[in-house]
Design a protein around this motif. Structure first.
Motif, PDB file in Angstrom:
ATOM      1  N   VAL A  52      13.793  17.196   4.678  1.00 16.49           N
ATOM      2  CA  VAL A  52      14.221  18.402   3.973  1.00 16.49           C
ATOM      3  C   VAL A  52      15.717  18.380   3.671  1.00 16.49           C
ATOM      4  O   VAL A  52      16.166  18.932   2.661  1.00 16.49           O
ATOM      5  N   THR A  53      16.503  17.732   4.524  1.00 18.08           N
ATOM      6  CA  THR A  53      17.929  17.592   4.252  1.00 18.08           C
ATOM      7  C   THR A  53      18.154  16.704   3.038  1.00 18.08           C
ATOM      8  O   THR A  53      18.982  17.007   2.168  1.00 18.08           O
ATOM      9  N   ALA A  54      17.414  15.605   2.959  1.00 21.30           N
ATOM     10  CA  ALA A  54      17.514  14.717   1.801  1.00 21.30           C
ATOM     11  C   ALA A  54      17.127  15.446   0.515  1.00 21.30           C
ATOM     12  O   ALA A  54      17.800  15.306  -0.524  1.00 21.30           O
ATOM     13  N   LEU A  55      16.066  16.231   0.565  1.00 22.84           N
ATOM     14  CA  LEU A  55      15.627  16.980  -0.613  1.00 22.84           C
ATOM     15  C   LEU A  55      16.679  18.001  -1.035  1.00 22.84           C
ATOM     16  O   LEU A  55      16.966  18.157  -2.232  1.00 22.84           O
ATOM     17  N   ALA A  56      17.255  18.709  -0.078  1.00 25.96           N
ATOM     18  CA  ALA A  56      18.270  19.715  -0.397  1.00 25.96           C
ATOM     19  C   ALA A  56      19.477  19.078  -1.066  1.00 25.96           C
ATOM     20  O   ALA A  56      20.100  19.666  -1.961  1.00 25.96           O
ATOM     21  N   ALA A  57      19.817  17.872  -0.645  1.00 26.42           N
ATOM     22  CA  ALA A  57      20.945  17.160  -1.237  1.00 26.42           C
ATOM     23  C   ALA A  57      20.615  16.612  -2.618  1.00 26.42           C
ATOM     24  O   ALA A  57      21.507  16.176  -3.340  1.00 26.42           O
ATOM     25  N   GLY A  58      19.323  16.619  -2.976  1.00 25.03           N
ATOM     26  CA  GLY A  58      18.913  16.178  -4.306  1.00 25.03           C
ATOM     27  C   GLY A  58      18.295  14.799  -4.363  1.00 25.03           C
ATOM     28  O   GLY A  58      18.165  14.215  -5.442  1.00 25.03           O
ATOM     29  N   HIS A  59      17.860  14.257  -3.210  1.00 28.71           N
ATOM     30  CA  HIS A  59      17.263  12.927  -3.158  1.00 28.71           C
ATOM     31  C   HIS A  59      15.738  13.019  -3.133  1.00 28.71           C
ATOM     32  O   HIS A  59      15.170  13.803  -2.370  1.00 28.71           O
ATOM     33  N   ARG A  60      15.089  12.213  -3.933  1.00 30.69           N
ATOM     34  CA  ARG A  60      13.628  12.118  -3.919  1.00 30.69           C
ATOM     35  C   ARG A  60      13.199  10.898  -3.103  1.00 30.69           C
ATOM     36  O   ARG A  60      14.004   9.986  -2.852  1.00 30.69           O
ATOM     37  N   PRO A  61      11.914  10.790  -2.701  1.00 34.00           N
ATOM     38  CA  PRO A  61      11.452   9.608  -1.970  1.00 34.00           C
ATOM     39  C   PRO A  61      11.530   8.346  -2.829  1.00 34.00           C
ATOM     40  O   PRO A  61      11.289   8.379  -4.041  1.00 34.00           O
ATOM     41  N   CYS A  62      11.871   7.234  -2.201  1.00 31.16           N
ATOM     42  CA  CYS A  62      11.948   5.940  -2.865  1.00 31.16           C
ATOM     43  C   CYS A  62      10.550   5.471  -3.266  1.00 31.16           C
ATOM     44  O   CYS A  62       9.594   5.583  -2.494  1.00 31.16           O
ATOM     45  N   ALA A  63      10.447   4.917  -4.483  1.00 33.30           N
ATOM     46  CA  ALA A  63       9.150   4.447  -4.982  1.00 33.30           C
ATOM     47  C   ALA A  63       8.750   3.109  -4.377  1.00 33.30           C
ATOM     48  O   ALA A  63       7.590   2.708  -4.481  1.00 33.30           O
ATOM     49  N   SER A  64       9.689   2.435  -3.732  1.00 33.76           N
ATOM     50  CA  SER A  64       9.392   1.126  -3.167  1.00 33.76           C
ATOM     51  C   SER A  64       9.017   1.215  -1.694  1.00 33.76           C
ATOM     52  O   SER A  64       7.868   0.962  -1.323  1.00 33.76           O
ATOM     53  N   CYS A  65       9.964   1.614  -0.850  1.00 36.45           N
ATOM     54  CA  CYS A  65       9.702   1.591   0.590  1.00 36.45           C
ATOM     55  C   CYS A  65       8.956   2.830   1.085  1.00 36.45           C
ATOM     56  O   CYS A  65       8.446   2.836   2.201  1.00 36.45           O
TER      57      CYS A  65
END
Length: 205
Positions: A78-91
């Motif tokens: 949720v911290t990553a999402l709040a900062a504006g990061h989406r899940p990586c399509a590779s790993c």
């Protein structure tokens, strides 16, 4: 000789700070270093992603090296999402596909990674490189969203299970409760809020 923490831990505000606390996800925004290895910018690419801590190819992470991506770390999803990061399509392929499915449910089209990155970039950073936020009622926000408010300026609060949980690098504090009709400043980018509303992208077990 005491080793100082690197400046590579991301907050829900999207800021990059130095702390000794560890993260549970890694990610990047491109090469953020100057020629002496110091982090001198907050982003380089529109592809802001969150990754696993362990590379599927067993490659070691390179720190403080100009010309290489700058490893960033997040306390949790949720911290990553709040900062504006989406899940990586590779790993993180399963999480990425679930995020895409939530995007399709929210907006009616199944996007490519580039299409999501273009939309997300406009929703997280303005022309002056400041974080984009918006105002919403608590009743309209799903679990997993971060907000800020007058109750504690400079603190991010996670919306979950009817409470607002204060965030820090060390973890979450005791939740506070506010009326559901209270207006708050939303830190999580608006498109990601809509993805979370869809229910297709599960962030809590």
């Amino acid at each position: 000789m005491i080793e100082r923490p690197r400046r590579n831990r991301v907050t829900p505000f999207g800021d990059i700070e130095a702390t000794s606390h560890r993260g549970t996800l890694m990610g990047n925004r491109g090469d953020l270093h100057d020629n002496d290895g110091t982090v001198c910018r907050t982003w380089m690419l529109r592809r802001w992603i969150s990754c696993t801590l362990h590379s599927p190819t067993s490659r070691r992470v390179t720190f403080d090296t100009p010309g290489c991506y700058t490893p960033l770390f997040f306390a949790d999803e949720v911290t990553a999402l709040a900062a504006g990061h989406r899940p990586c399509a590779s790993c993180r392929r399963p999480a990425y596909e679930a995020f895409r499915a939530g995007w399709q449910d929210a907006f009616g089209e199944r996007p490519s990674a580039v299409e999501m990155d273009d939309v997300l970039h406009q929703a997280r950073i303005d022309a002056a490189y400041h974080k984009v936020t918006f105002i919403a009622s608590l009743r309209d926000l799903p679990d997993g969203v971060f907000v800020a408010g007058e109750m504690s300026p400079g603190t991010a609060f996670l919306v979950r299970a009817g409470g607002l949980h204060p965030w820090s690098h060390a973890g979450y504090g005791k939740p506070i409760h506010m009326p559901v009709n209270r207006l708050v400043e939303v830190l999580t980018p608006a498109p990601i809020v809509e993805v979370l509303k869809s229910g297709s992208f599960t962030i809590f077990d």
